[in-house]
Each structure stands twice: as C-alpha cells, then as structure tokens.
Design a protein around this motif. Structure first.
Motif, PDB file in Angstrom:
ATOM      1  N   LYS A   1      22.967 -62.567  83.711  1.00 42.97           N
ATOM      2  CA  LYS A   1      22.952 -63.074  82.341  1.00 42.97           C
ATOM      3  C   LYS A   1      24.378 -63.013  81.783  1.00 42.97           C
ATOM      4  O   LYS A   1      25.073 -62.036  82.071  1.00 42.97           O
ATOM      5  CB  LYS A   1      22.054 -62.209  81.451  1.00 42.97           C
ATOM      6  CG  LYS A   1      20.593 -62.242  81.769  1.00 42.97           C
ATOM      7  CD  LYS A   1      19.904 -61.275  80.803  1.00 42.97           C
ATOM      8  CE  LYS A   1      18.440 -61.102  81.148  1.00 42.97           C
ATOM      9  NZ  LYS A   1      17.817 -60.036  80.347  1.00 42.97           N
TER      10      LYS A   1
ATOM     11  N   LEU B   1      14.319 -52.979  81.239  1.00 42.10           N
ATOM     12  CA  LEU B   1      13.031 -53.104  80.559  1.00 42.10           C
ATOM     13  C   LEU B   1      12.655 -51.743  79.986  1.00 42.10           C
ATOM     14  O   LEU B   1      13.063 -50.716  80.531  1.00 42.10           O
ATOM     15  CB  LEU B   1      11.949 -53.538  81.564  1.00 42.10           C
ATOM     16  CG  LEU B   1      12.070 -54.928  82.180  1.00 42.10           C
ATOM     17  CD1 LEU B   1      11.188 -55.039  83.417  1.00 42.10           C
ATOM     18  CD2 LEU B   1      11.678 -56.000  81.159  1.00 42.10           C
TER      19      LEU B   1
ATOM     20  N   ASP C   1      13.415 -59.245  84.791  1.00 40.07           N
ATOM     21  CA  ASP C   1      14.535 -58.624  84.093  1.00 40.07           C
ATOM     22  C   ASP C   1      14.729 -57.214  84.647  1.00 40.07           C
ATOM     23  O   ASP C   1      13.772 -56.601  85.128  1.00 40.07           O
ATOM     24  CB  ASP C   1      14.202 -58.589  82.593  1.00 40.07           C
ATOM     25  CG  ASP C   1      15.336 -58.035  81.754  1.00 40.07           C
ATOM     26  OD1 ASP C   1      16.507 -58.164  82.172  1.00 40.07           O
ATOM     27  OD2 ASP C   1      15.046 -57.466  80.685  1.00 40.07           O
TER      28      ASP C   1
HETATM   29 CA    CA Z   1      15.852 -56.545  78.980  1.00 39.99          CA
END
Ligand code: CA
Length: 247
Positions: free
Chosen positions: A104, A57, A54
């Motif tokens: 995403k 973060l 990802d």
């Molecule tokens: Ca994240």
C-alpha cells in the motif's frame, strides 16, 4: 463469477475495493478481522476463489491468519496487502504461505492484474484436477519432476512422497522449481531472492532458510541430515536429485 474475500479493517479502503472489484465483475465479501476471515475460510475455503488479506488487523494479524489457514490445509489463493513493504515483511508473508503480495498504496490496475494471475492459476489447477477424473480426456502435458520415490507436481502444487501428499504454496513450488532447474549446482540466497521473488534490495537473505526448512520437512527422510536440499556453506543451497547411497 469469482468470489473475492477482502480482509481489511480500514472501512474506506474496504469499501473502495468492493466498489472497484464489483465494477470489474467480481463478487466481493468484506470482513474486518482476521478472526472473521478464519471462521469463514476454515468452514468453507472452497467458497472463495481468492483472498485479499491485509496485514495490520485488530486481533490476529494477516501473517497469523495465513499461517493458520495453511496449517489447516486450506490453499485458497491469497494476496497479501501490506503497508510494510520491507523485504523481510514480504518474505515473512511468503513464508507464512501467501501466494502474492502488494504494498500500500497500490495501483488498482496492478491489483486486478495480480488477482487475475492468481485466479488463472487456480482455474488451471481445478481444470487439471477435473481432467484427471475424466476418463475420455486426452493426456495432458504434465509438469512433474520425479526423483527417487518423490515427485513434484508443479501443475497441482503438490509434492508426493511415497503414499503421502503435501500441498505446496506457489512460492514453495517456485523455490523448489528454481533449485531443481539448477540441479547439482550451488545457488546463492541472493540469486534466489532476485530470481524467485524479484527482490533486488539488500536484505537478510537468510529469510529464505525458512522455506528450505519447510521443504526439507516434506522431502527429506531425516530433515536434520538432508540429502536432497543441501546447504552450501556461505553461499546458499544445492539440490541433488539422486544422492549417492554412501553419502
Ligand atoms: Ca489494516
């Protein structure tokens, strides 16, 4: 069984990934922070077959994680999962050393397909490494380009310069391959963006320059006065395999 490290701070998403990847036959380890990922990967990157990383973060972000990992010489295949789908973000990820990316929200089947692609490449690299050590093995087809005292081993993702070996990321290798395939001809940044990255949007194509800077550091005797990876002003770049001595 392949072991996937998932670096994701959104618990729902992380658990969902674990569930679905395990259903596909993968082993999964989850961590929530970049620091935790680095601790695991720097101590034993070999333990993992592929990393899903990802970007957003807490603490160290995904870009930092991948660049620290690559700087430490760890080349575990890594797919960046990002909510930021702008070409600049994608290019920043590639420049930092990821092998692939997915924005995403993503489709699970696409994620699985991308992982399979990365793992296939990984297996292939391992197989060819083992192959080299096996005495009785038949000669394998080499995917190598030699110029001067340098050689690019696309199958191993390595660049050999005299007695030095530089590991390449897949994207660095792809950029280099593309320029080598067009040896002697100017290649525009836009063409590279489209053909190498598959990006068609209008974007700041100068992001490609980061790749060239890195490749020059490996290839050129004096990176400030390149002889192989030449800048073509207003257009892009040109690869020259055998520069004339007088140049
Ligand atoms: Ca994240």
């Amino acid at each position: 069984m392949s072991l996937v490290l998932v670096v994701e701070d959104e618990q729902h998403l992380a658990e969902g990934l674990r569930f679905n990847l395990e259903a596909e036959g993968y082993q999964v380890q989850l961590v929530e922070t970049g620091e935790a990922a680095l601790a695991l990967l720097l101590s034993d990157a070999q333990a993992f077959d592929v990393v899903i990383l990802d970007v957003m973060l807490p603490g160290k972000d995904g870009f930092t994680v991948i660049s620290e990992l690559r700087r430490a010489g760890k080349f575990v295949p890594t797919l960046m999962l990002t909510a930021r789908g702008h070409p600049e973000d994608v290019l920043q990820g590639f420049a930092a050393g990821v092998d692939d990316y997915l924005t995403k929200p993503f489709d699970l089947s696409i994620l699985i397909a991308r992982l399979r692609g990365l793992l296939r490449r990984h297996e292939w690299m391992r197989a060819s490494l083992n192959h080299e050590n096996a005495v009785a093995a038949p000669p394998k087809p080499k995917d190598t380009f030699i110029f001067g005292d340098k050689s690019v081993h696309f199958d191993l993702l390595e660049l050999h310069v005299r007695d030095q070996t530089f590991p390449l990321t897949m994207m660095e290798a792809n950029v280099l391959r593309f320029l080598i395939e067009h040896e002697g001809k100017p290649v525009s940044r836009k063409t590279m963006l489209e053909e190498v990255w598959g990006l068609h949007e209008d974007t700041d194509t100068r992001a490609i320059d980061n790749f060239i800077v890195r490749l020059r550091r490996y290839i050129e005797d004096d990176p400030t006065r390149p002889r192989h990876l030449l800048t073509v002003r207003g257009i892009g770049y040109r690869f020259v395999a055998s520069p004339a001595k007088a140049e």
